[in-house]
Write an enzyme that holds these catalytic residues in place. Structure first.
Site, PDB file in Angstrom:
ATOM      1  N   SER A  95       2.649   9.585  -3.132  1.00  0.00           N
ATOM      2  CA  SER A  95       3.628   8.549  -3.247  1.00  0.00           C
ATOM      3  C   SER A  95       4.894   8.491  -3.156  1.00  0.00           C
ATOM      4  CB  SER A  95       3.739   8.287  -4.910  1.00  0.00           C
ATOM      5  OG  SER A  95       2.515   7.805  -5.608  1.00  0.00           O
ATOM      6  N   HIS A 100       8.094   8.716  -6.965  1.00  0.00           N
ATOM      7  CA  HIS A 100       8.231   7.219  -6.312  1.00  0.00           C
ATOM      8  C   HIS A 100       9.716   6.593  -6.131  1.00  0.00           C
ATOM      9  CE1 HIS A 100       4.479   7.833  -8.847  1.00  0.00           C
ATOM     10  NE2 HIS A 100       3.814   6.588  -8.164  1.00  0.00           N
TER      11      HIS A 100
END
Length: 368
Positions: A242, A307
């Protein structure tokens, strides 16, 4: 190529500039052949000069398919001559050339850059980095899924967490784990989301900006993700790509916003909203998994900081990379500022991982 005699004929006073009359003579009598795109840019170079001249060095760069900063500025000043026809008006294109045109309008905000990329693209080297990363991630997931007979929340299987690829704070001395965790995924939904975005956004970006720049951006997001988790969420293992995916996506979205008027990709507002909704929902899902009580307390708690750190890398480093199409990054002061900032964070993270865990007496879950 031009000989010294040809140069003296084109520029007898050795000024470094060639008059438009000499250029016309060159095109009429010299054996040199120019494709339409280069001929159009040559006229743009002439128009950009008030005296109707073109710099000899810029002419050489045009012949060799090289664009320096000065050449780009000259083209930009004469851009009006390139707007008579847009790339979308070209007909009779094959399937591959139509795809290249689609990529040009997806990624590049300037019609001059689109036309240049379209005519210079030779599919060499092919965009193999993002495709290779995605294939390896899928193969690794299939291997562990078949071995564990489990396709969701694989991190709660002991054999999965024993993998030498997973980043675990108890194994942080094994430095390769700060990178290799990108090949492991919690479940099918995380893998599907990452693989889809890597192929839809990463491959076009790599086709335009090259393997070196996009691999640097992706790996910087991956490294920033694991380092950030090791600082802000010191008990959490990390799996999934991610960080790299969000670096690509945030860089592309930021580039679209910064060049909104020039972007010609279809339904750009709707696609921007959908991308933001998907990315936000993925971050929200990671936050929920991190703090929701139904998850077994004995298992590893996922972190969402990878993220966010990937998005920060994309907006800072990635935006500069995407805005500097075919320009040397080394000559830009902002590039060195970003590299210095990233290097400072990297050094801080190294010392943090060496000393902070013991100084703060962090209770790390025992590694499998």
């Amino acid at each position: 190529r031009f000989s010294t005699v040809s140069l003296l004929q084109l520029d007898p006073e050795n000024t470094g500039f060639i008059a438009v009359e000499n250029i016309s003579s060159l095109l009429e009598h010299h054996e040199l052949q120019l494709d339409p795109s280069k001929l159009e840019m040559l006229f743009a170079l002439v128009q950009s000069n008030e005296e109707g001249q073109v710099c000899y060095q810029e002419l050489l760069e045009l012949m060799s398919s090289k664009r320096s900063s000065s050449f780009r500025r000259a083209i930009a000043n004469g851009r009006r001559s390139l707007q008579r026809e847009i790339l979308l008006d070209e007909t009779g294109l094959g399937l591959y050339k139509r795809f290249v045109r689609y990529v040009a309008y997806e990624i590049l905000p300037c019609e001059t850059d689109r036309r240049w990329y379209f005519h210079q693209n030779r599919f060499c080297p092919p965009p193999i980095f993002m495709a290779l990363i995605t294939v390896i991630q899928i193969l690794v997931f299939l291997c562990y899924g078949a071995m564990l007979n489990k396709w969701v929340l694989q991190t709660y299987q002991l054999d999965f967490m024993k993998s030498p690829l997973v980043y675990h704070p108890g194994h942080r001395a094994q430095v390769w784990r700060f990178f290799t965790y990108m090949f492991m995924h919690v479940g099918l939904e995380q893998l599907g989301f990452n693989a889809l975005l890597q192929l839809m956004i990463g491959v076009p970006l790599e086709m335009v900006h090259g393997i070196l720049r996009i691999s640097l951006l992706y790996m910087a997001g991956v490294l920033a993700g694991s380092l950030t988790v090791s600082i802000t969420d010191m008990r959490a293992p990390v799996v999934g790509g991610s960080g790299g995916v969000y670096a690509l996506c945030s860089a592309h979205l930021a580039n679209v916003v910064m060049n909104w008027a020039g972007m010609r990709c279809p339904y750009k507002l709707l696609r921007m909203i959908l991308a933001l909704v998907c990315m936000s929902s993925e971050v929200g899902r990671a936050v929920w998994l991190r703090f929701s009580p139904p998850l077994p307390s004995s298992g590893p708690q996922p972190s969402f900081m990878a993220h966010l750190s990937g998005a920060v890398v994309g907006i800072s480093m990635g935006l500069l990379i995407l805005r500097s199409y075919e320009e040397s990054l080394q000559r830009q002061c902002s590039w060195w500022v970003i590299l210095l900032s990233f290097a400072t964070f990297f050094v801080f993270a190294i010392f943090w991982n060496i000393f902070a865990y013991e100084l703060l007496e962090v209770q790390i879950p025992p590694p499998p």
